[in-house]
Scaffold this active site. Structure first.
Site, PDB file in Angstrom:
ATOM      1  N   GLN A   1       0.821  -1.218   0.000  1.00 39.89           N
ATOM      2  CA  GLN A   1       0.000   0.000   0.000  1.00 39.89           C
ATOM      3  C   GLN A   1       0.851   1.261   0.000  1.00 39.89           C
ATOM      4  OE1 GLN A   1      -3.359  -0.348  -0.394  1.00 39.89           O
ATOM      5  NE2 GLN A   1      -2.748  -2.490  -0.558  1.00 39.89           N
ATOM      6  N   CYS A   2       2.150   1.131   0.169  1.00 42.73           N
ATOM      7  CA  CYS A   2       3.072   2.269   0.287  1.00 42.73           C
ATOM      8  C   CYS A   2       3.804   2.495  -1.031  1.00 42.73           C
ATOM      9  CB  CYS A   2       4.074   1.975   1.401  1.00 42.73           C
ATOM     10  SG  CYS A   2       5.441   3.139   1.516  1.00 42.73           S
TER      11      CYS A   2
END
Length: 137
Positions: free
Chosen positions: A10-11
């Site tokens: 998600q980063c």
């Protein structure tokens, strides 16, 4: 040693770091540390390899950092590690480990110095072009 990346898909920084590793010809061991957190022993090893105090590995943004009052300077290293064990989202990422060492790769291009044959040019998700090996950006 195989390249290891402690990764959060998600980063964006973590995704760019992983993409740079792959573009450099490596097939890393991907450890999605939110799904499979490191053991306390491994977290201690990583902190030691990184050569930083536990506080420097804490992530504030998008975590329970403030709710847990982790900015309190009187907290011990052990208490900070306890918090990271209880809430793995507090562990900053991506952490990359290779034969050349370990590094918290923020910004993502810090990974290039850890790779045996790093890519010389890479375009990040946001369009920023990274040049490595003495080439001007």
């Amino acid at each position: 040693m195989k390249v290891q990346i402690y990764h959060n898909p998600q980063c964006g920084t973590s995704r760019n770091t992983l993409a740079m590793i792959v573009a450099s010809g490596e097939t890393p061991e991907i450890i999605e540390y939110l799904q499979t957190p490191p053991t306390r022993e491994r977290l201690g090893e990583l902190i030691s390899l990184l050569g930083i105090p536990p506080r420097a590995l804490l992530r504030e943004k998008g975590t329970p950092y403030e709710e847990l009052n982790l900015g309190d300077a009187s907290l011990t290293d052990e208490q900070l590690i306890d918090a990271m064990m209880a809430y793995p989202i507090l562990i900053n990422r991506p952490i990359v480990v290779t034969d050349k060492g370990a590094r918290l790769c923020r910004p993502s291009e810090l990974v290039l110095d850890l790779l045996p044959a790093p890519v010389t040019e890479f375009t990040k998700e946001d369009g920023e072009v990274i040049r490595h090996g003495g080439m001007p950006a």
